[in-house]
Design a protein around this motif. Structure first.
Motif, short mmCIF file in Angstrom:
data_model
loop_
_atom_site.label_atom_id
_atom_site.label_comp_id
_atom_site.label_asym_id
_atom_site.label_seq_id
_atom_site.Cartn_x
_atom_site.Cartn_y
_atom_site.Cartn_z
N ALA A 92 0.83 -1.21 0.00
CA ALA A 92 0.00 0.00 0.00
C ALA A 92 0.86 1.26 0.00
O ALA A 92 0.57 2.24 -0.68
CB ALA A 92 -0.93 0.00 1.21
N LEU A 93 1.96 1.21 0.77
CA LEU A 93 2.88 2.35 0.78
C LEU A 93 3.52 2.54 -0.58
O LEU A 93 3.69 3.66 -1.06
CB LEU A 93 3.97 2.14 1.85
N ALA A 94 3.92 1.43 -1.20
CA ALA A 94 4.57 1.52 -2.50
C ALA A 94 3.62 2.04 -3.56
O ALA A 94 4.01 2.76 -4.47
CB ALA A 94 5.11 0.15 -2.92
N LEU A 95 2.34 1.65 -3.45
CA LEU A 95 1.36 2.04 -4.45
C LEU A 95 0.63 3.31 -4.07
O LEU A 95 -0.08 3.88 -4.89
CB LEU A 95 0.33 0.92 -4.65
N GLY A 96 0.81 3.76 -2.85
CA GLY A 96 0.05 4.90 -2.36
C GLY A 96 0.16 6.15 -3.21
O GLY A 96 -0.85 6.75 -3.56
N ALA A 118 -3.73 -10.64 -3.21
CA ALA A 118 -3.56 -10.95 -4.63
C ALA A 118 -3.81 -9.73 -5.50
O ALA A 118 -3.10 -9.47 -6.48
CB ALA A 118 -4.50 -12.10 -5.03
N ALA A 119 -4.84 -8.93 -5.14
CA ALA A 119 -5.15 -7.73 -5.91
C ALA A 119 -4.02 -6.71 -5.81
O ALA A 119 -3.63 -6.08 -6.80
CB ALA A 119 -6.46 -7.13 -5.42
N GLN A 120 -3.47 -6.54 -4.58
CA GLN A 120 -2.35 -5.62 -4.39
C GLN A 120 -1.14 -6.06 -5.20
O GLN A 120 -0.46 -5.26 -5.83
CB GLN A 120 -1.98 -5.54 -2.90
N LEU A 121 -0.87 -7.35 -5.18
CA LEU A 121 0.27 -7.87 -5.93
C LEU A 121 0.06 -7.67 -7.42
O LEU A 121 0.99 -7.27 -8.14
CB LEU A 121 0.44 -9.37 -5.61
N ARG A 122 -1.16 -7.93 -7.89
CA ARG A 122 -1.45 -7.75 -9.32
C ARG A 122 -1.27 -6.29 -9.73
O ARG A 122 -0.69 -6.00 -10.78
CB ARG A 122 -2.88 -8.21 -9.61
N ARG A 123 -1.74 -5.37 -8.91
CA ARG A 123 -1.59 -3.96 -9.22
C ARG A 123 -0.12 -3.55 -9.24
O ARG A 123 0.32 -2.77 -10.09
CB ARG A 123 -2.34 -3.12 -8.18
N VAL A 153 4.68 -1.96 -12.35
CA VAL A 153 6.07 -2.14 -12.76
C VAL A 153 6.17 -2.28 -14.28
O VAL A 153 7.04 -1.67 -14.92
CB VAL A 153 6.68 -3.38 -12.06
N ALA A 154 5.28 -3.07 -14.87
CA ALA A 154 5.29 -3.23 -16.32
C ALA A 154 5.01 -1.90 -17.03
O ALA A 154 5.66 -1.56 -18.03
CB ALA A 154 4.24 -4.27 -16.73
N MET A 155 4.09 -1.12 -16.48
CA MET A 155 3.77 0.18 -17.06
C MET A 155 4.95 1.14 -16.95
O MET A 155 5.27 1.86 -17.90
CB MET A 155 2.55 0.76 -16.36
#
Length: 381
Positions: free
Chosen positions: A11-15, A141-146, A151-153
């Motif tokens: 969550a912090l990484a994606l925040g 799983a959803a957090q990991l997928r996001r 990363v790919a983007m």
């Protein structure tokens, strides 16, 4: 607890992405690429412009702003990717377990998941446990997928951006070259006076400081031309002047440097070959090398005022000419090839060419230095 820690770290990484509509830094980088495409179109349009100097000046500035924005976008993209990879590395064992569980659930027949070896009671209990675990597992799983999608983007963005950077650097190089030619061929500027070369050489030879040269320059008599030029009142510009160069103020008025030296002006860090423009209509009082300041441009934006710009690598114009606001004064120093190579190499890693050049800005009124912070707006700090 481990699962909660993983969720929190992801969550912090994606925040930051979530807090800015999932567009930072990708949106800023893509907007910068659009700016560079616009600059490329402007370069083509400048070919037939009535005022090529003004058109090419705006084109160079558009390229510089677009490249600066793209540098920052790439830097932020690299920081974001590193943050996500850091979570992956720290939680590699946990992620492996999560992936194993997800694969087992996906591969097992649904009927087998509902049965328990101990019989109906065990099946009920396992069902209750599974109902409690499944939401958290799905969330992980959803957090990991996001994270993986981001990363790919980010990688795709960086690959595209580096090619855009290279095109942008080629474009700004062309624009700078064309601008230098256009300035050399310019004949439409009014001229207030003709410089006395002998008096100017004597002043240069007798001055040992910038202050003494500026003071002598104000008292040097010049041969006025018959051209009458009405200029706006410079005192009205206080607090509204745009910065003459794209850069970052690293030392302010009377702020001591590492050696304890204080100067009555600003030192602005900028990148090699950045364009320098006049922030106000001004008469050129001096152009050329001076003491240890490199190439110097001294402008007179109003009666009794002098604007000193030193540390340039190339200067434009002739003494006595009256420049309009936003006109090119010169370019910062630096080697073009080393700038290109350093820029592309570091940009591939999300950085950018360093601000290795310094422009010194000093504003004087009747010989007394003024604090630029009361005159200029919006400098990057």
């Amino acid at each position: 607890m481990r699962g909660a820690a993983l969720l929190f770290a992801l969550a912090l990484a994606l925040g930051p992405a979530a807090s800015t509509a999932q567009t930072d830094p990708t949106q800023s980088a893509r907007a910068a690429m659009d700016e560079l495409q616009g600059a490329s179109a402007a370069l083509e349009a400048a070919e037939g412009a009535r005022d090529r100097v003004a058109a090419l000046t705006q084109t160079v500035q558009a390229y510089e702003k677009g490249l600066a924005a793209l540098r920052e976008g790439l830097r932020q993209a690299t920081i974001r990717e590193s943050a996500i990879h850091g979570v992956f590395s720290a939680e590699s064992e946990r992620l492996a377990q999560l992936l194993g569980v997800l694969q087992s659930i996906e591969a097992a027949p649904e009927s087998h998941l509902l049965l328990h070896p101990s019989g109906p009671l065990g099946t009920v209990r396992s069902g209750m446990i599974l109902s409690d675990v499944t939401p958290a597992l799905s969330q992980e799983a959803a957090q990991l997928r996001r994270a993986l999608q981001e990363v790919a983007m980010l990688r795709a963005l960086q690959e595209t951006a580096v090619s855009t950077l290279e095109e942008g650097l080629q474009g700004v190089q062309t624009a700078r070259t064309e601008l230098s030619k256009a300035v050399a061929n310019r004949t439409d500027l009014p001229r207030r006076f003709v410089a006395d070369q002998a008096a100017m050489e004597n002043l240069i030879n007798s001055s040992d400081t910038l202050e003494s040269f500026a003071s002598g320059l104000m008292s040097t008599t010049v041969e006025e031309t018959s051209v009458s030029i009405a200029q706006p009142d410079f005192s009205e510009a206080q607090g509204a002047l745009e910065m003459p160069v794209l850069g970052r103020v690293i030392r302010r008025f009377e702020e001591a440097d590492a050696a304890g030296v204080r100067r009555p002006g600003w030192v602005v860090a900028t990148r090699p070959l950045t364009l320098v423009t006049t922030p106000w209509p001004a008469t050129i009082r001096y152009l050329g090398p001076l003491l240890d300041y490199g190439e110097v441009a001294i402008l007179e934006p109003g009666e009794g005022y002098l604007l000193v710009l030193s540390g340039l690598g190339q200067v434009f114009g002739e003494v006595g000419e009256v420049l309009p606001r936003g006109a090119p004064v010169g370019l910062m120093g630096g080697a073009l090839m080393s700038e290109d190579q350093a820029f592309l190499m570091s940009s591939a890693q999300g950085g950018g060419a360093q601000a290795t050049e310094s422009l010194y800005i000093e504003l004087r009124r009747n010989g007394t230095p003024l604090d630029p912070s009361t005159w200029f707006v919006g400098p990057e700090n």
